[in-house]
Scaffold this active site. Structure first.
Site, PDB file in Angstrom:
ATOM      1  N   GLU A  48       0.828  -1.213   0.000  1.00 28.04           N
ATOM      2  CA  GLU A  48       0.000   0.000   0.000  1.00 28.04           C
ATOM      3  C   GLU A  48       0.862   1.262   0.000  1.00 28.04           C
ATOM      4  O   GLU A  48       0.632   2.190  -0.775  1.00 28.04           O
ATOM      5  CB  GLU A  48      -0.926   0.024   1.225  1.00 28.04           C
ATOM      6  CG  GLU A  48      -1.977  -1.073   1.264  1.00 28.04           C
ATOM      7  CD  GLU A  48      -2.944  -1.047   0.086  1.00 28.04           C
ATOM      8  OE1 GLU A  48      -3.066  -0.014  -0.588  1.00 28.04           O
ATOM      9  OE2 GLU A  48      -3.572  -2.090  -0.176  1.00 28.04           O
ATOM     10  N   ASN A  52       1.298   3.842  -3.165  1.00 28.16           N
ATOM     11  CA  ASN A  52       0.965   5.261  -3.028  1.00 28.16           C
ATOM     12  C   ASN A  52       2.081   6.144  -3.561  1.00 28.16           C
ATOM     13  O   ASN A  52       1.832   7.145  -4.240  1.00 28.16           O
ATOM     14  CB  ASN A  52       0.700   5.605  -1.560  1.00 28.16           C
ATOM     15  CG  ASN A  52      -0.720   5.260  -1.144  1.00 28.16           C
ATOM     16  OD1 ASN A  52      -1.543   4.876  -1.960  1.00 28.16           O
ATOM     17  ND2 ASN A  52      -0.994   5.401   0.145  1.00 28.16           N
ATOM     18  N   ARG A 106      -8.652   3.690  -7.974  1.00 31.68           N
ATOM     19  CA  ARG A 106      -8.274   3.570  -6.572  1.00 31.68           C
ATOM     20  C   ARG A 106      -9.530   3.579  -5.714  1.00 31.68           C
ATOM     21  O   ARG A 106     -10.566   4.088  -6.131  1.00 31.68           O
ATOM     22  CB  ARG A 106      -7.332   4.728  -6.172  1.00 31.68           C
ATOM     23  CG  ARG A 106      -6.193   4.945  -7.151  1.00 31.68           C
ATOM     24  CD  ARG A 106      -4.855   4.355  -6.738  1.00 31.68           C
ATOM     25  NE  ARG A 106      -4.857   3.061  -6.160  1.00 31.68           N
ATOM     26  CZ  ARG A 106      -4.336   1.968  -6.760  1.00 31.68           C
ATOM     27  NH1 ARG A 106      -3.873   2.019  -7.969  1.00 31.68           N
ATOM     28  NH2 ARG A 106      -4.312   0.827  -6.115  1.00 31.68           N
TER      29      ARG A 106
HETATM   30  N1  ATP Z   1       3.025   9.141  -1.114  1.00 32.55           N
HETATM   31  C1  ATP Z   1       2.008   9.957  -1.420  1.00 32.55           C
HETATM   32  N2  ATP Z   1       2.244  11.112  -2.101  1.00 32.55           N
HETATM   33  C2  ATP Z   1       1.218  11.957  -2.406  1.00 32.55           C
HETATM   34  N3  ATP Z   1      -0.088  11.727  -2.096  1.00 32.55           N
HETATM   35  C3  ATP Z   1      -0.368  10.605  -1.414  1.00 32.55           C
HETATM   36  C4  ATP Z   1       0.646   9.661  -1.049  1.00 32.55           C
HETATM   37  N4  ATP Z   1       0.047   8.640  -0.373  1.00 32.55           N
HETATM   38  C5  ATP Z   1      -1.260   8.935  -0.344  1.00 32.55           C
HETATM   39  N5  ATP Z   1      -1.548  10.108  -0.948  1.00 32.55           N
HETATM   40  C6  ATP Z   1      -2.868  10.765  -1.037  1.00 32.55           C
HETATM   41  O1  ATP Z   1      -3.722  10.205  -0.059  1.00 32.55           O
HETATM   42  C7  ATP Z   1      -4.886   9.640  -0.669  1.00 32.55           C
HETATM   43  C8  ATP Z   1      -5.348   8.432   0.119  1.00 32.55           C
HETATM   44  O2  ATP Z   1      -4.391   7.358   0.027  1.00 32.55           O
HETATM   45  P1  ATP Z   1      -4.898   5.852   0.210  1.00 32.55           P
HETATM   46  O3  ATP Z   1      -3.764   4.938  -0.009  1.00 32.55           O
HETATM   47  O4  ATP Z   1      -5.642   5.755   1.501  1.00 32.55           O
HETATM   48  O5  ATP Z   1      -5.994   5.685  -0.943  1.00 32.55           O
HETATM   49  P2  ATP Z   1      -5.731   5.594  -2.530  1.00 32.55           P
HETATM   50  O6  ATP Z   1      -4.308   5.339  -2.817  1.00 32.55           O
HETATM   51  O7  ATP Z   1      -6.355   6.783  -3.152  1.00 32.55           O
HETATM   52  O8  ATP Z   1      -6.591   4.288  -2.901  1.00 32.55           O
HETATM   53  P3  ATP Z   1      -6.166   2.762  -2.628  1.00 32.55           P
HETATM   54  O9  ATP Z   1      -4.964   2.774  -1.738  1.00 32.55           O
HETATM   55  O10 ATP Z   1      -7.351   2.159  -1.953  1.00 32.55           O
HETATM   56  O11 ATP Z   1      -5.916   2.177  -3.950  1.00 32.55           O
HETATM   57  C9  ATP Z   1      -4.487   9.385  -2.102  1.00 32.55           C
HETATM   58  O12 ATP Z   1      -5.597   9.344  -2.985  1.00 32.55           O
HETATM   59  C10 ATP Z   1      -3.552  10.557  -2.382  1.00 32.55           C
HETATM   60  O13 ATP Z   1      -4.291  11.735  -2.669  1.00 32.55           O
HETATM   61 MG    MG Z   2      -3.271   3.859  -1.843  1.00 35.65          MG
END
Ligand code: ATP
Ligand code: MG
Lengths: 145, 101
Positions: A48, A52, A106
């Site tokens: 995860e 990200n 996502r």
């Molecule tokens: N390393 C990162 N750099 C920039 N933005 C991030 C990063 N990690 C997370 N985010 C932001 O936080 C949000 C939530 O992250 P999360 O992993 O909970 O959900 P997601 O990646 O959108 O979906 P999923 O993990 O369920 O596929 C992301 O949509 C993004 O906007």
């Molecule tokens: Mg994610």
């Protein structure tokens, strides 16, 4: 063991490295003799955090990602995933279940999964500078389970 | 990510083999879309028995397959869910939206 053991790996944000990163973390964690379920949790959390960084931190470029795994006193595994990408404006909001900026591909569950699969999750981020995700999970000795 | 498919009496079974993450998700979605459009099944069974790993990328794959099947007037069920994948799906509360067996 007095000297804390650790590994540090850096790799480019190519999606092919997602599998490598979680396998490396699991292989390192193996010295704590985790159960299959604990290994599954560790792999999932790393996947995860690394995904990200690949998807959100560097949406249109390939950037650097650092994965660190460390064993702390008391059989605690600490995993750190860092990027130097675009950062998160509001970390609290980003951590809410279902919050996503990733559209249809996502589900906004990544942070929620990291939080529930690990004992602790710390996220620090600065817009335009990058994000650091630190997760800890205690792996209990089998005899004490 | 490998898949095996079977079509029997308008039921399409798609078996996922290997690891489902962001790296393989997009290609998988495209292959599944193409299969559903070609076979126009009444029901699609997503069989996860051979899935060794799944992260949140799999949630989006399953939800998209469900929407596709509904658009075709059919439905989707997910079967033989391994423990690790079940933990991910449970954490996301996916059972509220998709039939998990
Ligand atoms: N390393 C990162 N750099 C920039 N933005 C991030 C990063 N990690 C997370 N985010 C932001 O936080 C949000 C939530 O992250 P999360 O992993 O909970 O959900 P997601 O990646 O959108 O979906 P999923 O993990 O369920 O596929 C992301 O949509 C993004 O906007
Ligand atoms: Mg994610």
């Amino acid at each position: 063991m007095n000297v804390a053991n650790y590994i540090a790996i850096t790799f480019p944000s190519c999606s092919a490295n997602e599998g490598f990163a979680r396998a490396a973390a699991a292989a390192f964690a193996a010295q704590l003799d985790p159960t299959l379920e604990e290994l599954g949790d560790i792999k999932t959390a790393v996947s995860e955090a690394v995904t990200n960084a690949i998807v959100h931190a560097y949406p249109d470029t390939i950037g650097k990602i650092a994965l660190k795994a460390k064993i702390l006193e008391g059989d605690v595994l600490e995993l750190t995933v860092r990027d130097w990408g675009r950062g998160i404006a509001d970390v609290e909001k980003a951590r809410e279940p279902l919050f996503t900026t990733g559209g249809e591909e996502r589900s906004g569950m990544g942070f929620t999964i990291m939080e529930s699969f690990m004992d602790t999750l710390r996220v620090t981020s600065k817009e335009g500078q990058g994000t650091k995700v630190v997760m800890r999970r205690r792996i209990a000795k089998r005899g004490r389970r | 990510m490998d898949i095996r498919t079977k079509l029997e009496e308008q039921t399409l079974t798609i078996q996922l083999c290997g690891e489902l993450d962001h790296h393989g998700a997009k290609g998988l979605m495209e292959r599944m879309d193409a299969l559903m459009e070609r076979d126009l099944p009444r029901k699609t069974i997503l069989d996860l028995e051979q899935l060794r790993f799944m992260d949140s990328s799999g949630i989006a794959v399953i939800l998209r397959a469900k929407r596709r099947m509904e658009a075709l007037g059919g439905n989707l069920v997910v079967v033989n869910i391994p423990k690790q994948a079940a933990r991910v799906l449970d954490t996301a509360g996916l059972g509220r939206y998709v039939k998990l067996i």
